[in-house]
Design a protein around this motif. Structure first.
Motif, PDB file in Angstrom:
ATOM      1  N   LEU A 160      23.512  42.133  16.797  1.00 23.12           N
ATOM      2  CA  LEU A 160      22.124  41.995  17.490  1.00 23.12           C
ATOM      3  C   LEU A 160      22.352  43.257  18.510  1.00 23.12           C
ATOM      4  CD1 LEU A 160      22.013  38.286  18.282  1.00 23.12           C
ATOM      5  CD2 LEU A 160      20.986  39.553  16.371  1.00 23.12           C
ATOM      6  N   SER A 161      23.333  43.310  19.428  1.00 21.91           N
ATOM      7  CA  SER A 161      22.848  44.371  20.492  1.00 21.91           C
ATOM      8  C   SER A 161      23.139  45.797  19.852  1.00 21.91           C
ATOM      9  CB  SER A 161      24.195  44.247  21.524  1.00 21.91           C
ATOM     10  OG  SER A 161      25.218  44.317  20.861  1.00 21.91           O
ATOM     11  N   VAL A 162      23.958  46.042  18.867  1.00 25.14           N
ATOM     12  CA  VAL A 162      23.968  47.274  18.122  1.00 25.14           C
ATOM     13  C   VAL A 162      22.605  47.739  17.537  1.00 25.14           C
ATOM     14  CG1 VAL A 162      25.082  48.878  16.615  1.00 25.14           C
ATOM     15  CG2 VAL A 162      26.252  47.203  17.987  1.00 25.14           C
ATOM     16  N   THR A 163      22.094  46.478  16.986  1.00 29.32           N
ATOM     17  CA  THR A 163      20.791  46.918  16.158  1.00 29.32           C
ATOM     18  C   THR A 163      19.705  47.172  17.186  1.00 29.32           C
ATOM     19  OG1 THR A 163      21.371  45.264  14.416  1.00 29.32           O
ATOM     20  CG2 THR A 163      19.043  45.705  14.653  1.00 29.32           C
ATOM     21  N   GLY A 164      19.545  46.376  18.199  1.00 29.90           N
ATOM     22  CA  GLY A 164      18.794  46.846  19.302  1.00 29.90           C
ATOM     23  C   GLY A 164      18.705  48.191  20.025  1.00 29.90           C
ATOM     24  N   GLY A 165      19.948  48.617  20.234  1.00 30.16           N
ATOM     25  CA  GLY A 165      20.183  49.951  20.617  1.00 30.16           C
ATOM     26  C   GLY A 165      19.737  50.874  19.437  1.00 30.16           C
ATOM     27  N   TYR A 166      19.866  50.642  18.183  1.00 28.24           N
ATOM     28  CA  TYR A 166      19.418  51.628  17.194  1.00 28.24           C
ATOM     29  C   TYR A 166      17.886  51.506  17.005  1.00 28.24           C
ATOM     30  CZ  TYR A 166      18.449  52.842  12.296  1.00 28.24           C
ATOM     31  OH  TYR A 166      17.952  53.565  11.033  1.00 28.24           O
ATOM     32  N   LEU A 167      17.187  50.613  17.197  1.00 25.07           N
ATOM     33  CA  LEU A 167      15.749  50.553  17.292  1.00 25.07           C
ATOM     34  C   LEU A 167      15.349  51.431  18.382  1.00 25.07           C
ATOM     35  CD1 LEU A 167      14.838  46.944  16.230  1.00 25.07           C
ATOM     36  CD2 LEU A 167      14.433  49.074  14.966  1.00 25.07           C
ATOM     37  N   SER A 168      15.989  51.125  19.628  1.00 23.79           N
ATOM     38  CA  SER A 168      15.462  51.873  20.723  1.00 23.79           C
ATOM     39  C   SER A 168      15.760  53.393  20.634  1.00 23.79           C
ATOM     40  CB  SER A 168      16.367  51.282  22.066  1.00 23.79           C
ATOM     41  OG  SER A 168      16.088  50.051  22.386  1.00 23.79           O
ATOM     42  N   ALA A 169      16.792  53.694  20.095  1.00 30.03           N
ATOM     43  CA  ALA A 169      16.905  55.428  19.872  1.00 30.03           C
ATOM     44  C   ALA A 169      16.178  55.669  18.725  1.00 30.03           C
ATOM     45  CB  ALA A 169      18.444  55.186  19.449  1.00 30.03           C
ATOM     46  N   ASN A 170      15.674  54.803  17.619  1.00 26.02           N
ATOM     47  CA  ASN A 170      14.820  55.579  16.721  1.00 26.02           C
ATOM     48  C   ASN A 170      13.385  55.367  17.403  1.00 26.02           C
ATOM     49  OD1 ASN A 170      16.048  55.911  14.500  1.00 26.02           O
ATOM     50  ND2 ASN A 170      15.700  53.637  13.601  1.00 26.02           N
ATOM     51  N   VAL A 202      21.153  49.548   2.981  1.00 29.24           N
ATOM     52  CA  VAL A 202      19.815  49.085   2.587  1.00 29.24           C
ATOM     53  C   VAL A 202      19.089  48.256   3.888  1.00 29.24           C
ATOM     54  CG1 VAL A 202      18.582  47.412   0.898  1.00 29.24           C
ATOM     55  CG2 VAL A 202      20.239  48.955   0.262  1.00 29.24           C
ATOM     56  N   GLN A 203      20.028  47.392   4.333  1.00 32.63           N
ATOM     57  CA  GLN A 203      19.504  47.009   5.554  1.00 32.63           C
ATOM     58  C   GLN A 203      19.219  47.632   6.726  1.00 32.63           C
ATOM     59  OE1 GLN A 203      21.699  43.111   6.613  1.00 32.63           O
ATOM     60  NE2 GLN A 203      19.964  42.082   7.606  1.00 32.63           N
ATOM     61  N   ILE A 204      20.027  48.481   7.118  1.00 36.96           N
ATOM     62  CA  ILE A 204      19.646  49.603   8.167  1.00 36.96           C
ATOM     63  C   ILE A 204      18.245  50.183   7.874  1.00 36.96           C
ATOM     64  CG2 ILE A 204      20.411  51.685   9.255  1.00 36.96           C
ATOM     65  CD1 ILE A 204      23.264  50.728   8.661  1.00 36.96           C
ATOM     66  N   GLU A 205      17.971  50.846   6.482  1.00 36.00           N
ATOM     67  CA  GLU A 205      16.753  51.139   6.603  1.00 36.00           C
ATOM     68  C   GLU A 205      15.698  50.018   6.585  1.00 36.00           C
ATOM     69  OE1 GLU A 205      14.464  53.564   2.773  1.00 36.00           O
ATOM     70  OE2 GLU A 205      16.425  52.941   2.585  1.00 36.00           O
ATOM     71  N   GLU A 206      15.839  49.070   6.287  1.00 32.22           N
ATOM     72  CA  GLU A 206      14.887  47.899   6.183  1.00 32.22           C
ATOM     73  C   GLU A 206      14.587  47.724   7.891  1.00 32.22           C
ATOM     74  OE1 GLU A 206      15.032  43.315   5.976  1.00 32.22           O
ATOM     75  OE2 GLU A 206      15.785  44.171   3.985  1.00 32.22           O
ATOM     76  N   VAL A 207      15.479  47.670   8.774  1.00 32.62           N
ATOM     77  CA  VAL A 207      15.513  47.787  10.041  1.00 32.62           C
ATOM     78  C   VAL A 207      14.634  48.664  10.815  1.00 32.62           C
ATOM     79  CG1 VAL A 207      16.689  47.728  12.371  1.00 32.62           C
ATOM     80  CG2 VAL A 207      17.535  46.237  10.475  1.00 32.62           C
ATOM     81  N   ALA A 208      14.828  49.953  10.134  1.00 34.87           N
ATOM     82  CA  ALA A 208      14.048  51.095  10.736  1.00 34.87           C
ATOM     83  C   ALA A 208      12.605  50.871  10.177  1.00 34.87           C
ATOM     84  CB  ALA A 208      14.726  52.351  10.296  1.00 34.87           C
ATOM     85  N   ASN A 209      12.461  50.371   9.023  1.00 31.73           N
ATOM     86  CA  ASN A 209      10.975  50.358   8.591  1.00 31.73           C
ATOM     87  C   ASN A 209      10.031  49.059   9.367  1.00 31.73           C
ATOM     88  OD1 ASN A 209      11.420  52.284   7.201  1.00 31.73           O
ATOM     89  ND2 ASN A 209      11.913  51.312   5.427  1.00 31.73           N
ATOM     90  N   THR A 210      10.783  47.848   9.472  1.00 30.94           N
ATOM     91  CA  THR A 210      10.271  46.983   9.971  1.00 30.94           C
ATOM     92  C   THR A 210      10.322  46.813  11.549  1.00 30.94           C
ATOM     93  OG1 THR A 210      12.177  45.449  10.109  1.00 30.94           O
ATOM     94  CG2 THR A 210      10.914  45.264   8.083  1.00 30.94           C
ATOM     95  N   LYS A 211      11.092  47.592  12.063  1.00 30.84           N
ATOM     96  CA  LYS A 211      11.265  47.667  13.673  1.00 30.84           C
ATOM     97  C   LYS A 211      11.659  46.210  14.323  1.00 30.84           C
ATOM     98  CE  LYS A 211       8.517  51.840  14.279  1.00 30.84           C
ATOM     99  NZ  LYS A 211       8.410  52.195  12.921  1.00 30.84           N
ATOM    100  N   LYS A 212      12.206  45.504  13.559  1.00 29.07           N
ATOM    101  CA  LYS A 212      12.659  44.073  13.875  1.00 29.07           C
ATOM    102  C   LYS A 212      14.322  43.911  13.768  1.00 29.07           C
ATOM    103  CE  LYS A 212       8.236  41.934  12.583  1.00 29.07           C
ATOM    104  NZ  LYS A 212       7.805  40.922  11.528  1.00 29.07           N
ATOM    105  N   ILE A 213      14.726  43.180  14.870  1.00 30.84           N
ATOM    106  CA  ILE A 213      16.147  42.880  14.891  1.00 30.84           C
ATOM    107  C   ILE A 213      16.216  41.512  13.929  1.00 30.84           C
ATOM    108  CG2 ILE A 213      18.235  42.348  16.415  1.00 30.84           C
ATOM    109  CD1 ILE A 213      16.921  43.632  18.482  1.00 30.84           C
ATOM    110  N   PRO A 214      17.135  41.888  12.855  1.00 31.33           N
ATOM    111  CA  PRO A 214      17.622  40.769  12.020  1.00 31.33           C
ATOM    112  C   PRO A 214      18.320  39.721  12.863  1.00 31.33           C
ATOM    113  CG  PRO A 214      18.682  42.409  11.144  1.00 31.33           C
ATOM    114  CD  PRO A 214      17.562  43.093  12.245  1.00 31.33           C
ATOM    115  N   GLU A 215      18.253  38.432  12.461  1.00 28.42           N
ATOM    116  CA  GLU A 215      19.127  37.442  13.006  1.00 28.42           C
ATOM    117  C   GLU A 215      20.359  37.336  12.031  1.00 28.42           C
ATOM    118  OE1 GLU A 215      19.257  32.609  13.808  1.00 28.42           O
ATOM    119  OE2 GLU A 215      17.623  33.409  13.469  1.00 28.42           O
ATOM    120  N   ASP A 216      20.228  37.600  10.835  1.00 21.39           N
ATOM    121  CA  ASP A 216      21.308  37.603   9.964  1.00 21.39           C
ATOM    122  C   ASP A 216      21.637  38.806   9.409  1.00 21.39           C
ATOM    123  OD1 ASP A 216      21.516  34.685  10.404  1.00 21.39           O
ATOM    124  OD2 ASP A 216      19.855  34.517   9.247  1.00 21.39           O
TER     125      ASP A 216
END
Length: 212
Positions: free
Chosen positions: A71-81, A118-132
């Motif tokens: 969760l925290s790493v994904t949040g940082g990834y979205l913020s940097a994007n 695939v999921q990293i790209e999905e996160v970048a496109n949706t700009k949402k932090i996945p729970e799972d």
């Protein structure tokens, strides 16, 4: 020559076909076995068509897992994007490049934790932090082993499954000593299945110095 019965003939190079029979076993190529594990601890919420022997394709979902470390790493990834709108000039370009490098570093950390591209790209496109997080197959192949089930709590780097790419396999042949000279590294071989007479082409990789 007449006294000793010597005859001369022209030397010829042939394929040297010598049929042999012996115990043979098909084995997985160890360089094509992919072990699935995560760089964090967590628990398994669901599994999907992951029985041993099942055929799977690359990036196919095998399980759904939860781990708070993502969760925290994904949040940082979205913020940097979000801070990387594009290249400009001067200080803006330098800042953009720094944010891009930060986003790539966080993406690498997500990969090290076990999130698929695939999921990293999905996160970048949706700009949402996945729970799972999706546990996916790294290649086309067959499930060789699994140590995963719904509700399982796993530790860091625990092998959860092994996928084997069987497009290339080993044939381990046991031959008699008198036939061993017919096998040289690099020589071509034809393997025939006794029950169906199906023929496969193979190449001798090595002759191991093992004697029974």
């Amino acid at each position: 020559q007449q006294l000793y019965g010597i005859r001369l003939t022209t030397g010829q190079k042939t394929a040297g076909q010598e049929p042999t029979r012996g115990g043979k076993k098909i084995a997985v190529d160890g360089t094509r076995v992919y072990r699935i594990n995560l760089g964090t601890e967590g628990y398994v919420k669901e599994t999907h068509d992951d029985a041993v022997g099942n055929h799977v394709t690359k990036d196919q979902h095998l399980a759904l897992i939860y781990s708070p470390d993502f969760l925290s790493v994904t949040g940082g990834y979205l913020s940097a994007n979000e801070r990387t709108p594009g290249t400009g000039t001067g200080a803006k370009e330098a800042s953009s490049n720094q944010n891009l490098a930060s986003a790539q570093a966080r993406a690498d950390r997500l990969r090290n934790l076990g999130m698929s591209d695939v999921q990293i790209e999905e996160v970048a496109n949706t700009k949402k932090i996945p729970e799972d997080v999706y546990l996916v197959s790294p290649t086309d192949g067959f499930i060789l082993s699994r140590n995963i089930s719904p509700g399982l709590r796993f530790e860091r780097h625990t092998d959860l499954a092994a996928i084997g790419d069987l497009s290339h396999v080993w044939i381990l042949a046991e031959v008699f000593g008198s036939d061993a000279n017919a096998f040289k590294p690099g020589a071509m071989a034809r393997v025939t299945l006794p029950d169906t007479n199906q023929v496969f082409k193979a190449r001798v990789s090595n002759v191991l110095p093992e004697v029974d």
